[in-house]
Design a protein around this motif. Structure first.
Motif, short mmCIF file in Angstrom:
data_model
loop_
_atom_site.label_atom_id
_atom_site.label_comp_id
_atom_site.label_asym_id
_atom_site.label_seq_id
_atom_site.Cartn_x
_atom_site.Cartn_y
_atom_site.Cartn_z
N THR A 65 45.29 48.51 50.72
CA THR A 65 44.42 47.44 51.09
C THR A 65 43.70 47.97 52.27
O THR A 65 42.84 47.10 52.68
CB THR A 65 44.97 46.26 51.18
N GLY A 71 40.92 50.55 48.58
CA GLY A 71 41.03 48.97 48.87
C GLY A 71 39.88 48.12 48.28
O GLY A 71 40.29 46.93 47.63
N SER A 72 38.92 48.31 48.24
CA SER A 72 37.76 47.66 47.51
C SER A 72 37.81 47.57 46.03
O SER A 72 37.48 46.65 45.56
CB SER A 72 36.46 48.45 47.86
N THR A 75 41.01 44.82 45.62
CA THR A 75 40.62 43.40 46.13
C THR A 75 39.07 43.10 45.44
O THR A 75 38.70 42.01 46.07
CB THR A 75 40.31 43.38 47.65
N LYS A 77 36.44 41.23 43.22
CA LYS A 77 36.44 39.70 42.64
C LYS A 77 36.18 39.96 41.32
O LYS A 77 36.70 38.79 40.21
CB LYS A 77 35.30 39.07 43.43
N GLY A 82 40.10 38.88 43.01
CA GLY A 82 40.77 39.88 44.34
C GLY A 82 42.06 39.58 44.50
O GLY A 82 42.43 39.98 45.59
N GLN A 83 42.84 39.31 43.50
CA GLN A 83 44.51 38.96 43.81
C GLN A 83 45.22 39.93 43.02
O GLN A 83 46.38 39.56 42.62
CB GLN A 83 44.92 37.56 43.94
N THR A 86 48.63 40.74 45.03
CA THR A 86 49.47 39.67 44.76
C THR A 86 50.17 39.46 43.50
O THR A 86 51.27 39.63 43.35
CB THR A 86 48.76 38.33 45.25
#
Length: 387
Positions: A65, A71-72, A75, A77, A82-83, A86
């Motif tokens: 990230t 990272g883009s 993350t 959308k 963007g998760q 997680t």
């Protein structure tokens, strides 16, 4: 490309450095069960290596990230709102917890299956899911809100269990999954050069992390293994491999694939080629066990790696043979796609791959038959009876 390489190195380093601590922890809590009849190792070996692999995965995802390009992708959308990071940590954490309890205390197959479904459901909930299926003729099947999570869970659970089934020799599962991740990574990088799309870059990032996890764990796990990944690790890397396969399959509609001659076959063929060996072992095991009136999850000694050992190959030779077969098939599929070779060449190559595997096994068979013939011959028996 440099960011992916750095991501792989960081994940590998963290995984490698965590293994000794995890091994000490496993020995302290008694997660080194006695050798069973179906096992091929001869001394109690600690499990729970998957804990170190989860640590490497989490470190890799968090490090990613902070990288500009990778990272883009993670993350974006367009990927799970963007998760995606997680989703992967939550799903991986659930599988790691279930695997830890199973490797330490034992758990029923049904409870593990429910946990796998729940982990796959987490990915689908965050839209890290199969969106459509490409078909020949520049057509795609768009998946509705019911089919999308259903097929995502199916692919993830099948991949997890295919990897889990083949985890029977030192270094086997980590090596084959690593080879599959390399093939998927190579194809995703080639696609990203042609079409800039965040989901395909996510596939490359997940594969880079998965390669790092396998590379960091293999030095501790290759024969003679100091630690096993257990269900903790097998389910985790199976989930990541399945994630890479569903994201690369539905990265963008088939009409966008214009840079090779059978692009519409590849998104379906690549996932099969990557897990062809564990998938074949899984299917054969289910047929073998159900036909004998056993549960599909009942353990036995009929796996492919057991058969290679039974015909006379050593532990390391059996693993290397299966590495070679997986590498040959997966790399040929990707190579033929990127080179634009007709599908018939792929079919012939697959037949050749089976032939290579057979030839590699034949010397051991001939040697064993020669010894048996020699032992049965009258001259041999007469010679042995002379004092």
């Amino acid at each position: 490309m440099r960011e992916y390489l750095l991501l792989t190195l960081v994940t590998a380093a963290v995984t490698y450095l965590l293994v000794p601590a995890v091994r000490s922890f496993a020995l302290r809590i008694g997660a080194a069960p006695e050798v069973r009849d179906r096992d091929v190792h001869t001394t109690p070996t600690p499990r729970l290596g998957g804990l170190a692999m989860f640590g490497g995965m989490a470190a890799g995802l968090l490090f990613a990230t902070h990288l500009p390009y990778v990272g883009s992708a993670l993350t974006s959308k367009s990927i799970g709102g963007g998760q995606a990071v997680t989703a992967l940590i939550l799903a991986g954490g659930l599988l790691t917890l279930i695997g830890f309890l199973d490797d330490w205390l034992g758990m029923s197959a049904m409870v593990k299956l429910l946990g796998q479904i729940a982990a796959a459901g987490i990915l689908a909930y965050f839209d890290v899911a199969l969106r459509w299926i490409p078909l020949p003729g520049n057509y795609t099947i768009s998946l509705d809100d019911m089919l999308r999570p259903t097929l995502t869970v199916l692919v993830i659970v099948v991949t997890i269990n295919a990897v889990n089934f083949i985890d029977g020799l030192d270094g086997l599962a980590a090596g084959i999954v690593g080879i599959g991740a390399m093939a998927t990574f190579a194809y995703s990088i080639a696609l990203s050069w042609d079409v800039m799309e965040s989901r395909i870059n996510m596939t490359a990032a997940v594969c880079a992390i998965l390669i790092g996890m396998c590379l960091g764990f293999l030095p501790h796990n290759f024969n003679p293994a100091k630690i096993f990944m257990g269900d903790t690790g097998a389910m985790l890397i199976g989930m990541l491999l399945g994630t890479s396969l569903i994201t690369i399959t539905s990265s963008f509609p088939g009409s966008s694939h214009t840079f090779n001659r059978f692009p519409l076959v590849l998104p379906l063929l690549l996932p099969v080629s990557v897990i062809v060996l564990p998938l074949m072992d899984l299917i054969m095991a289910v047929i073998r066990r159900t036909s004998a009136g056993m549960s599909p999850f009942a353990p036995d000694r009929g796996h492919l790696h057991h058969r290679l050992l039974d015909i006379g190959h050593s532990h390391r030779q059996s693993v290397l043979i299966m590495y070679a077969w997986s590498f040959l098939f997966a790399s040929v599929v990707v190579g033929l796609a990127l080179g634009g070779v007709p599908v018939i060449v792929l079919i012939l190559t697959a037949v050749a791959a089976v032939g290579v595997l057979t030839i590699m096994a034949m010397p051991k068979v001939r040697a064993r038959r020669s010894r048996e013939t020699h032992n049965r011959s009258p001259h041999t028996r007469k010679t042995e009876s002379i004092p």
